[in-house]
Design a protein around this motif. Structure first.
Motif, PDB file in Angstrom:
ATOM      1  N   ARG A  42       0.829  -1.208   0.000  1.00  0.00           N
ATOM      2  CA  ARG A  42       0.000   0.000   0.000  1.00  0.00           C
ATOM      3  C   ARG A  42       0.861   1.254   0.000  1.00  0.00           C
ATOM      4  NH1 ARG A  42      -1.236   3.060   4.107  1.00  0.00           N
ATOM      5  NH2 ARG A  42      -0.671   1.472   5.644  1.00  0.00           N
ATOM      6  N   ILE A  43       1.909   1.262   0.828  1.00  0.00           N
ATOM      7  CA  ILE A  43       2.792   2.441   0.888  1.00  0.00           C
ATOM      8  C   ILE A  43       3.432   2.695  -0.469  1.00  0.00           C
ATOM      9  CG2 ILE A  43       4.944   3.316   1.877  1.00  0.00           C
ATOM     10  CD1 ILE A  43       4.161   1.851   4.470  1.00  0.00           C
ATOM     11  N   CYS A  44       3.909   1.632  -1.093  1.00  0.00           N
ATOM     12  CA  CYS A  44       4.577   1.797  -2.396  1.00  0.00           C
ATOM     13  C   CYS A  44       3.598   2.237  -3.474  1.00  0.00           C
ATOM     14  CB  CYS A  44       5.252   0.485  -2.793  1.00  0.00           C
ATOM     15  SG  CYS A  44       6.667   0.078  -1.754  1.00  0.00           S
ATOM     16  N   THR A  45       2.361   1.818  -3.358  1.00  0.00           N
ATOM     17  CA  THR A  45       1.350   2.200  -4.343  1.00  0.00           C
ATOM     18  C   THR A  45       0.954   3.667  -4.188  1.00  0.00           C
ATOM     19  OG1 THR A  45       0.491  -0.053  -4.339  1.00  0.00           O
ATOM     20  CG2 THR A  45      -0.937   1.662  -5.245  1.00  0.00           C
ATOM     21  N   GLU A  46       0.898   4.141  -2.922  1.00  0.00           N
ATOM     22  CA  GLU A  46       0.427   5.506  -2.658  1.00  0.00           C
ATOM     23  C   GLU A  46       1.545   6.540  -2.744  1.00  0.00           C
ATOM     24  OE1 GLU A  46      -1.417   5.286   1.134  1.00  0.00           O
ATOM     25  OE2 GLU A  46      -3.179   4.185   0.403  1.00  0.00           O
ATOM     26  N   SER A  47       2.793   6.109  -2.622  1.00  0.00           N
ATOM     27  CA  SER A  47       3.913   7.063  -2.614  1.00  0.00           C
ATOM     28  C   SER A  47       4.315   7.448  -4.041  1.00  0.00           C
ATOM     29  CB  SER A  47       5.107   6.457  -1.872  1.00  0.00           C
ATOM     30  OG  SER A  47       6.240   7.276  -2.047  1.00  0.00           O
ATOM     31  N   LYS A  48       4.157   8.731  -4.346  1.00  0.00           N
ATOM     32  CA  LYS A  48       4.562   9.215  -5.672  1.00  0.00           C
ATOM     33  C   LYS A  48       6.076   9.124  -5.844  1.00  0.00           C
ATOM     34  CE  LYS A  48       3.900  13.122  -8.822  1.00  0.00           C
ATOM     35  NZ  LYS A  48       5.303  13.112  -9.263  1.00  0.00           N
ATOM     36  N   ARG A  49       6.789   9.393  -4.729  1.00  0.00           N
ATOM     37  CA  ARG A  49       8.258   9.339  -4.796  1.00  0.00           C
ATOM     38  C   ARG A  49       8.737   7.937  -5.158  1.00  0.00           C
ATOM     39  NH1 ARG A  49      12.354   8.745  -0.748  1.00  0.00           N
ATOM     40  NH2 ARG A  49      10.726   8.434   0.798  1.00  0.00           N
ATOM     41  N   ILE A  50       8.110   6.925  -4.543  1.00  0.00           N
ATOM     42  CA  ILE A  50       8.506   5.548  -4.846  1.00  0.00           C
ATOM     43  C   ILE A  50       8.084   5.174  -6.261  1.00  0.00           C
ATOM     44  CG2 ILE A  50       8.122   3.130  -4.217  1.00  0.00           C
ATOM     45  CD1 ILE A  50       7.928   4.001  -1.319  1.00  0.00           C
ATOM     46  N   GLN A  51       6.894   5.603  -6.641  1.00  0.00           N
ATOM     47  CA  GLN A  51       6.431   5.300  -7.990  1.00  0.00           C
ATOM     48  C   GLN A  51       7.354   5.907  -9.039  1.00  0.00           C
ATOM     49  OE1 GLN A  51       3.750   3.493  -9.173  1.00  0.00           O
ATOM     50  NE2 GLN A  51       3.340   2.734  -7.110  1.00  0.00           N
ATOM     51  N   ASP A  52       7.815   7.144  -8.756  1.00  0.00           N
ATOM     52  CA  ASP A  52       8.700   7.824  -9.703  1.00  0.00           C
ATOM     53  C   ASP A  52      10.099   7.229  -9.726  1.00  0.00           C
ATOM     54  OD1 ASP A  52       6.624   9.452 -10.334  1.00  0.00           O
ATOM     55  OD2 ASP A  52       7.271  11.139  -9.072  1.00  0.00           O
ATOM     56  N   SER A  53      10.458   6.503  -8.668  1.00  0.00           N
ATOM     57  CA  SER A  53      11.821   5.959  -8.593  1.00  0.00           C
ATOM     58  C   SER A  53      12.064   4.885  -9.648  1.00  0.00           C
ATOM     59  CB  SER A  53      12.065   5.375  -7.201  1.00  0.00           C
ATOM     60  OG  SER A  53      11.332   4.169  -7.024  1.00  0.00           O
ATOM     61  N   GLY A  54      10.999   4.217 -10.082  1.00  0.00           N
ATOM     62  CA  GLY A  54      11.161   3.162 -11.071  1.00  0.00           C
ATOM     63  C   GLY A  54      11.670   1.860 -10.497  1.00  0.00           C
ATOM     64  N   ILE A  56      10.125   0.006  -7.757  1.00  0.00           N
ATOM     65  CA  ILE A  56       9.074  -0.215  -6.762  1.00  0.00           C
ATOM     66  C   ILE A  56       9.255  -1.540  -6.032  1.00  0.00           C
ATOM     67  CG2 ILE A  56       6.585  -0.328  -6.443  1.00  0.00           C
ATOM     68  CD1 ILE A  56       6.361   1.204  -9.113  1.00  0.00           C
ATOM     69  N   GLU A  57       9.659  -2.556  -6.762  1.00  0.00           N
ATOM     70  CA  GLU A  57       9.775  -3.875  -6.146  1.00  0.00           C
ATOM     71  C   GLU A  57      10.845  -3.902  -5.057  1.00  0.00           C
ATOM     72  OE1 GLU A  57      10.402  -6.501  -9.371  1.00  0.00           O
ATOM     73  OE2 GLU A  57       8.376  -6.290 -10.152  1.00  0.00           O
ATOM     74  N   THR A  58      11.958  -3.226  -5.311  1.00  0.00           N
ATOM     75  CA  THR A  58      13.014  -3.156  -4.296  1.00  0.00           C
ATOM     76  C   THR A  58      12.536  -2.404  -3.067  1.00  0.00           C
ATOM     77  OG1 THR A  58      14.712  -3.195  -6.018  1.00  0.00           O
ATOM     78  CG2 THR A  58      15.379  -2.401  -3.843  1.00  0.00           C
ATOM     79  N   TRP A  59      11.820  -1.307  -3.311  1.00  0.00           N
ATOM     80  CA  TRP A  59      11.272  -0.531  -2.203  1.00  0.00           C
ATOM     81  C   TRP A  59      10.326  -1.387  -1.356  1.00  0.00           C
ATOM     82  CZ3 TRP A  59      12.107   3.923   0.229  1.00  0.00           C
ATOM     83  CH2 TRP A  59      12.871   4.898  -0.400  1.00  0.00           C
ATOM     84  N   MET A  61      10.161  -4.625  -1.001  1.00  0.00           N
ATOM     85  CA  MET A  61      10.886  -5.651  -0.244  1.00  0.00           C
ATOM     86  C   MET A  61      11.625  -5.036   0.939  1.00  0.00           C
ATOM     87  SD  MET A  61      11.515  -8.840   0.013  1.00  0.00           S
ATOM     88  CE  MET A  61      11.220  -9.648  -1.571  1.00  0.00           C
ATOM     89  N   THR A  62      12.248  -3.878   0.714  1.00  0.00           N
ATOM     90  CA  THR A  62      12.999  -3.213   1.794  1.00  0.00           C
ATOM     91  C   THR A  62      12.072  -2.798   2.937  1.00  0.00           C
ATOM     92  OG1 THR A  62      14.588  -2.363   0.173  1.00  0.00           O
ATOM     93  CG2 THR A  62      14.539  -1.295   2.329  1.00  0.00           C
ATOM     94  N   LEU A  63      10.935  -2.202   2.576  1.00  0.00           N
ATOM     95  CA  LEU A  63       9.980  -1.789   3.616  1.00  0.00           C
ATOM     96  C   LEU A  63       9.465  -2.989   4.399  1.00  0.00           C
ATOM     97  CD1 LEU A  63       7.886   0.922   1.717  1.00  0.00           C
ATOM     98  CD2 LEU A  63       9.394   1.291   3.672  1.00  0.00           C
ATOM     99  N   ALA A  64       9.128  -4.037   3.689  1.00  0.00           N
ATOM    100  CA  ALA A  64       8.601  -5.230   4.356  1.00  0.00           C
ATOM    101  C   ALA A  64       9.650  -5.849   5.288  1.00  0.00           C
ATOM    102  CB  ALA A  64       8.168  -6.253   3.301  1.00  0.00           C
ATOM    103  N   GLN A  65      10.894  -5.894   4.843  1.00  0.00           N
ATOM    104  CA  GLN A  65      11.960  -6.444   5.678  1.00  0.00           C
ATOM    105  C   GLN A  65      12.182  -5.594   6.922  1.00  0.00           C
ATOM    106  OE1 GLN A  65      13.926  -9.042   5.842  1.00  0.00           O
ATOM    107  NE2 GLN A  65      13.105 -10.135   4.079  1.00  0.00           N
ATOM    108  N   HIS A  66      12.122  -4.281   6.754  1.00  0.00           N
ATOM    109  CA  HIS A  66      12.302  -3.373   7.898  1.00  0.00           C
ATOM    110  C   HIS A  66      11.214  -3.598   8.944  1.00  0.00           C
ATOM    111  CE1 HIS A  66      11.726   0.599   9.962  1.00  0.00           C
ATOM    112  NE2 HIS A  66      13.020   0.405  10.146  1.00  0.00           N
ATOM    113  N   ARG A  67       9.992  -3.723   8.501  1.00  0.00           N
ATOM    114  CA  ARG A  67       8.883  -3.975   9.432  1.00  0.00           C
ATOM    115  C   ARG A  67       9.005  -5.334  10.090  1.00  0.00           C
ATOM    116  NH1 ARG A  67       8.029   0.033   6.755  1.00  0.00           N
ATOM    117  NH2 ARG A  67       6.354   1.556   7.014  1.00  0.00           N
ATOM    118  N   LEU A  68       9.425  -6.307   9.320  1.00  0.00           N
ATOM    119  CA  LEU A  68       9.594  -7.643   9.873  1.00  0.00           C
ATOM    120  C   LEU A  68      10.655  -7.645  10.975  1.00  0.00           C
ATOM    121  CD1 LEU A  68       9.028 -10.730   9.677  1.00  0.00           C
ATOM    122  CD2 LEU A  68      11.000 -10.836   8.146  1.00  0.00           C
TER     123      LEU A  68
END
Length: 386
Positions: A42-54, A56-59, A61-68
């Motif tokens: 959801r965060i990656c879908t809603e974040s324009k900055r992440i969407q613009d980064s090109g 998204i998949e790395t972002w 995975m990184t966010l999910a790992q951090h939360r885990l």
């Protein structure tokens, strides 16, 4: 809009690590892994900055790992040490914001206020967690893994940056703490024994009662302090805006930490700097601070310091004479025109020079006055004049 294609991969990796790192049931691990995956997605879908980064998949995975990792960390601390660790972390963040300015609370009293504040904050985060994870309104963590998941969410929720005016931001928990403090009743220091005796005194008028006079004096003092605090806050906000306008975000971060009276070592840890890097940053901050205080917003700063032109730049009479003897005729003319309230453009026209030259000369004059004031405060040279 980018599309996340690795939800299943993220979920499987989280599930595997939860199974390996905890003793929770398979279903429990699945539920938590699914919620973390959905949040990261959801965060990656809603974040324009992440969407613009090109990327998204790395972002994701990184966010999910951090939360885990946050979740597993609280899980390992257990049901007793985990809440203590969370409480300690959040208490350290809000400690300096939780007491109203006019109240001289003891350390223990402040801890009690923090405890009251965090109790309400934990309820708020539980409701936020239910809403964001799309859980039932009656949901409560029932296993150690679910408790760890909730505590990790609470820490992240409190540290969320909330956008403010002029492009600034603040952590959510600090905003909540400031609101909580403002809602606390202000204490009035009244000698109750004297007040009780006052009703039977020889005084004929109420205003002669010494206790009431004390209250009135406190009100006047409080009013003056509020005005000074307001001006100080304006200076802080203007300086922050100045630093950000000049692309000095790291200086703004350093200034924000200095405002919290954090020790140097702690500032270095938070900013991830070595001592030498922090020293360079400090020097750069001082440079911009002087540009702001003696150039960009000198009137505001000198008003706050009670060192404006009407008060001879805050100099004592003998210091003012010393100041006048050190400036030349051109600078003296500039000083007189400034005292008359003329703008830089008008002064430049009067002195037949460019406006930038006027600003540069005025900066030098203020710098000289600053040095004379500071020399007096530090004690250097305080001798023969007295």
């Amino acid at each position: 809009m980018g599309e996340i294609c690795q939800n299943a991969t993220i979920f499987q990796r989280l599930l595997r690590e939860l199974n390996q790192s905890t003793r929770a049931s398979e279903q429990n691990c699945r539920d938590v892994a699914e919620r973390i995956t959905e949040e990261a997605t959801r965060i990656c879908t809603e974040s324009k900055r992440i969407q613009d980064s090109g990327d998204i998949e790395t972002w994701a995975m990184t966010l999910a790992q951090h939360r885990l990792q946050q979740c597993i960390q609280y899980y390992k601390l257990g049901s007793k040490q985990g809440p203590l660790e969370l409480h300690s972390t959040l208490s350290a963040i809000v400690y300096r914001y939780i007491t109203p300015p006019q109240v001289q609370s003891s350390y223990q009293a402040r801890l009690e206020l923090i405890k009251d504040f965090l109790q309400a904050f934990y309820l708020e985060t539980l409701n936020a967690f239910r809403k964001e994870a799309q859980l039932a309104a009656t949901y409560r963590p029932r296993t150690l893994l679910e408790l760890a998941e909730y505590m990790a969410f609470t820490e992240r929720y409190g540290k969320r940056r909330i956008p403010l005016a002029r492009g600034r931001s603040q952590q959510l928990i600090i905003l909540r703490a400031q609101t909580f403090s403002q809602q606390q009743p202000k204490e009035s220091f009244v000698d109750l024994e004297q007040a009780a005796e006052g009703s039977g005194s020889e005084s004929d008028t109420t205003w002669n009662d010494s206790s009431l006079q004390q209250v009135r004096a406190a009100m006047v003092t409080e009013s003056n302090e509020s005005e000074s605090d307001s001006l100080r806050q304006t200076v802080v906000e203007e300086l922050m805006a100045y630093l950000e306008e000049h692309k000095q975000q790291d200086c703004a971060d350093y200034f924000a930490l200095r405002l919290q009276d954090l020790p140097t070592r702690e500032i270095e840890e938070i900013l991830g700097l070595t001592s030498r890097q922090r020293d360079y940053l400090q020097q750069r901050f001082k440079y911009h601070l002087l540009r702001f205080a003696l150039g960009h917003r000198w009137e505001l700063v000198h008003q706050w310091l009670e060192a404006d032109l009407e008060r001879d730049l805050g100099l004592l009479p003998h210091q003012w004479q010393e100041f006048l003897t050190q400036i030349g005729s051109e600078q003296e003319s500039l000083l007189k025109l400034k005292q008359q309230g003329l703008s830089d453009a008008e002064i430049a026209k009067s002195l037949n020079c460019k406006e930038a030259q006027i600003q540069k000369r005025w900066f030098k004059l203020l710098e000289l006055a600053w040095e004379i004031r500071n020399r007096s405060v530090s004690g250097a040279g305080a001798s023969s004049d007295e």
